[in-house]
Design an enzyme around this catalytic site. Structure first.
Site, short mmCIF file in Angstrom:
data_model
loop_
_atom_site.label_atom_id
_atom_site.label_comp_id
_atom_site.label_asym_id
_atom_site.label_seq_id
_atom_site.Cartn_x
_atom_site.Cartn_y
_atom_site.Cartn_z
N CYS A 30 -0.87 7.17 -30.89
CA CYS A 30 -1.50 5.85 -31.00
C CYS A 30 -0.78 4.89 -30.06
CB CYS A 30 -1.45 5.33 -32.45
SG CYS A 30 0.22 5.02 -33.05
N CYS A 33 2.90 4.42 -30.56
CA CYS A 33 3.73 5.45 -29.94
C CYS A 33 4.02 5.10 -28.48
CB CYS A 33 3.02 6.80 -30.00
SG CYS A 33 2.75 7.43 -31.66
N ASP A 440 -9.53 -10.49 7.99
CA ASP A 440 -9.01 -10.39 9.35
C ASP A 440 -10.20 -10.12 10.27
OD1 ASP A 440 -7.20 -9.95 11.53
OD2 ASP A 440 -7.52 -7.81 11.23
N ASP A 637 -5.97 -4.78 8.33
CA ASP A 637 -5.66 -3.39 8.68
C ASP A 637 -4.42 -3.22 9.53
OD1 ASP A 637 -6.64 -4.56 10.99
OD2 ASP A 637 -7.62 -2.74 11.69
N ASP A 641 -1.00 -7.94 9.46
CA ASP A 641 -1.67 -8.35 8.22
C ASP A 641 -0.82 -8.08 6.98
OD1 ASP A 641 -3.98 -9.15 9.57
OD2 ASP A 641 -4.79 -7.11 9.56
#
Length: 764
Positions: A30, A33, A440, A637, A641
């Protein structure tokens, strides 16, 4: 401009001192736990953080690299009553899970077969003459005993394990409830001073059967939730055919492939390596990784990835990495790791789960005491036992524990199928709440392959001399702009010369020494002051496109203007995001004129297009937009960036991006189709909605049914929630949360539906 080939200088220092491990945990039943596992792991020296996903039974650890030892964690978990599963073989683990499911199913069937006649005897109450008599009590005892002891043994064993470490969980509640029902019934029968209908053997048996049935259904539903991840893992080729120096073909295990090996792939086979095509032509289906249904043509020199399907032609591929480092292996590992993280929306459930079981035990004791000592009803002793049993059985912390992780489990698997990889659970929440997306330009909104359109030379500078210097200083860089310049120089018969002392400055440009001449190429701001003034006077940077200005020994030589085509799906992506109520911005290191031209093409207000930004400027812009809009996403990318991706909430890195960009992002796009961003936003919002529904149900269920089981309505209605009904409700509560989460499997991508419908006429 930047140099993606040298990312190590920009890696975060913490990346070298922290090790992330994801391990399986045995013994959790549960959410309480899961909280205990986290506390036990965090108590070990060297563990920086620990996060448990109850749905996947996974523990995610952040360890100090100098003390990355799991033995201490394993010992701490043992003391808390849990076990660290070090089984690395997926097949062995799957076989063990199937064995456990078969054993659980056997206990459910056996318990149900005995519970049906037991319930018939208990409910007859002398109305059927053949069932009337003292022997019915012993018959109930005989039927209930194997159900209580054998069928319920996994529950009782887990409860005893918690007791040994002075703890409690869901098993404690069930064992106490069924134990009270069984033992008091046996005592009543032995004393012989109560009628048979006062016995509650049927409650003890049926509660156990319902609990086991609920766990079986929950396990099956949770297994369905992880099907997407298992489907990805199953795409790995078991064996590959490698070619030796003499061209002789032999078959080896895919996990033995090393970089540089030649692999032959026949039509209809899965590609088992990441690599470069060295011979052959074929169409390759990469939908497993990009979500795009149409195969792509692959010829000599093209890259292919493991797990994709070779359709029509034979290929010879040179492996670019070992099997453990393929894109597919990294995707599976990152999705697996993401499913072991937590979203902040789950923190309230975690806090409640930590005190849930002790709280239920207290409520049960108070309900029993109130009925036993304060009630004046003739049957108050029986009602006290019913209230005690009902409260212990109806409470369900499992629903709280499953509310968030199962939804994340299903959504992350579905996202991976669509080419969107959520690296952590919090990314769903961050993206769902984003009200602004910043793009970008180069390589993101555009194709990332700029070509030279015009040279602007300073007076007295010859074209061949100019191209030789600029191509030489750009050749060591892997930036798309550098590639375009070098390609233009090659097309005009100019070969780059050796460049010494090369340096790439992200977002600014490059510099180096060519035959003793210091050459600088990049933005106007990157040039020395004298060269910058001459360039501005000569008209450099005024064109509405990307421009690279060049200086040699501090003297401006000229400028190169380049243009880059927009991605064909860029306009549709912007429209889809706007339809979801998102503001659009552009942030680029290119000049304002070039950025403005792209903004005009995409119908974006020029005030929302920001050019000539350094990496630090992008991060500053993100911070400003977050103050204005709240969560702001950034899509990029390149190395330049990385600061913006780290500052964004969340950052999305394109599949072609550098390692630094991808390591800084919260979400990775393994498809070049920008429309996947709109899909990711819609999926994240749907996921957050499902999580909130799950939490509302889990909290509402317990807040409503626990008082009913305690007898809160008795003074007005004379009705209490029967323990058998309580056990059925408890079993169904967790299953309902999982089934609600499974609706995310049906999430449909508009871009894929459009692509499939467009391809249908050709297929026919």
């Amino acid at each position: 401009m930047s140099n993606p080939s040298a990312p190590n200088r920009l890696q975060e220092p913490s990346a070298r001192t922290t090790v992330t491990r994801v391990v399986s945990i045995q013994g959790m039943h549960c959410a309480a736990c899961a909280a205990k596992v986290e506390r036990a792991a965090q108590s070990v020296q060297g563990v920086r953080s620990a996060s448990v996903s109850f749905a996947t039974a996974k523990l995610r650890l952040e360890l100090d690299a100098s003390a990355a030892d799991l033995n201490g964690v394993a010992r701490s978990l043992e003391r808390a009553g849990f076990h660290l599963d070090r089984t690395r073989d997926p097949a062995a683990r799957a076989a063990a899970e199937r064995g456990n499911e078969r054993a659980l199913r056997l206990r459910v069937i056996f318990g149900a077969l005995l519970s049906v006649p037991l319930l018939t005897l208990a409910m007859s109450h002398g109305t059927i003459a053949a069932l009337d008599g003292a022997w019915t009590g012993w018959a109930q005892f005989a039927l209930a005993t194997p159900v209580f002891l054998w069928c319920g043994w996994p529950i009782h064993r887990a409860a005893l394990a918690r007791l040994r470490v002075r703890s409690s969980d869901m098993n404690t509640l069930v064992t106490l409830g069924t134990g009270v029902a069984f033992c008091t019934s046996a005592w009543t029968m032995l004393l012989g001073d109560r009628a048979a209908h006062a016995l509650t053997f049927e409650a003890a048996a049926i509660i156990i059967v319902f609990v086991l049935l609920g766990r079986m259904l929950e396990a099956r539903a949770t297994a369905r939730a992880g099907e997407a991840l298992r489907a990805l893992a199953a795409l790995s080729a078991g064996t590959v055919r490698i070619l030796d120096g003499a061209g002789i073909e032999r078959e080896i295990e895919a996990e033995l492939v090393e970089r540089g090996m030649r692999v032959r792939v026949r039509p209809g086979e899965r590609i088992g390596v990441d690599g470069i095509v060295r011979a052959g032509t074929s169409e390759v289906d990469e939908s497993m990784l990009t979500g795009e249904p149409m195969p792509r043509l692959r010829v000599v020199g093209d890259a292919v990835v493991a797990g994709s399907l070779n359709t029509v032609g034979a290929l010879e591929i040179e492996a670019s990495c070992a099997s453990a480092d393929t894109v597919l292996a990294r995707v599976v590992a990152m999705v697996d790791e993401a499913q072991a993280t937590k979203a902040s929306v789950a923190r309230l459930a975690d806090r409640v789960a930590a005190v849930f079981v002790p709280g239920v035990l207290l409520i049960a004791a108070l309900a029993w005491s109130a009925w036993w000592f304060l009630s004046t009803a003739p049957e108050h002793h029986a009602q006290a036992m019913q209230a005690l049993l009902g409260v212990l059985v109806v409470a369900c912390p499992c629903a709280l524990g499953l509310a968030t992780p199962v939804a994340v489990l299903v959504a992350s698997g579905r996202g991976a199928q669509l080419g969107v990889l959520f690296r952590r659970a919090a990314a769903f929440e961050l993206l769902a709440q984003a009200r602004c997306v910043v793009f970008d330009k180069t390589g993101t909104l555009t194709m990332g392959t700029p070509s030279v359109t015009r040279l602007l030379l300073a007076p007295g500078v010859h074209e061949s001399q100019f191209l030789s210097l600029v191509a030489s200083v750009e050749a060591p860089s892997e930036h798309p702009i550098a590639a375009g310049i070098v390609a233009f120089a090659n097309a005009h018969g100019v070969t780059p010369r050796a460049c010494a002392e090369f340096e790439a400055v992200p977002g600014c440009g490059v510099r180096g020494t060519v035959d003793g001449v210091v050459v600088v190429a990049g933005t106007l701001a990157f040039l020395p002051p004298e060269a910058r003034a001459a360039a501005e006077k000569g008209g450099a940077g005024s064109a509405p496109m990307t421009a690279v200005t060049v200086a040699a020994d501090g003297v401006w030589l000229g400028s190169i203007e380049l243009s880059d085509r927009l991605r064909p799906e860029a306009r549709a992506t912007i429209a889809a995001l706007r339809a979801q109520g998102v503001q659009i911005r552009i942030a680029s290191g290119d000049g304002a004129a070039a950025v403005g031209a792209v903004a005009d093409a995409l119908q974006i207000d020029r005030a929302s297009a920001h050019g000539a930004l350094t990496p630090a400027d992008k991060a500053t812009l993100l911070a400003s937009l977050q103050r204005e809009y709240g969560n702001t996403a950034f899509v990029g990318d390149g190395i330049n960036d990385a600061p913006a991706l780290a500052a964004a909430r969340p950052g999305l890195a394109m599949s072609r991006g550098t390692d630094v960009a991808q390591s800084s992002a919260d979400i990775l796009l393994f498809t070049e189709d920008l429309r996947a961003i709109a899909d990711a936003l819609m999926l994240s919002r749907r996921t957050l909605t499902i999580i909130r529904q799950n939490l509302a149900w889990a909290f509402g269920y317990n807040l409503l049914l626990i008082p009913l089981a305690a007898g809160a309505l008795w003074p007005w209605t004379g009705w209490m929630l029967p323990p058998v009904v309580a056990s059925a409700a408890m079993a169904l509560s967790s299953v309902s949360v999982v089934l609600n989460s499974l609706r995310l499997r049906r999430f449909a991508s508009a871009r894929l539906e459009n692509a499939t419908s467009a391809a249908a006429p050709r297929a026919s």
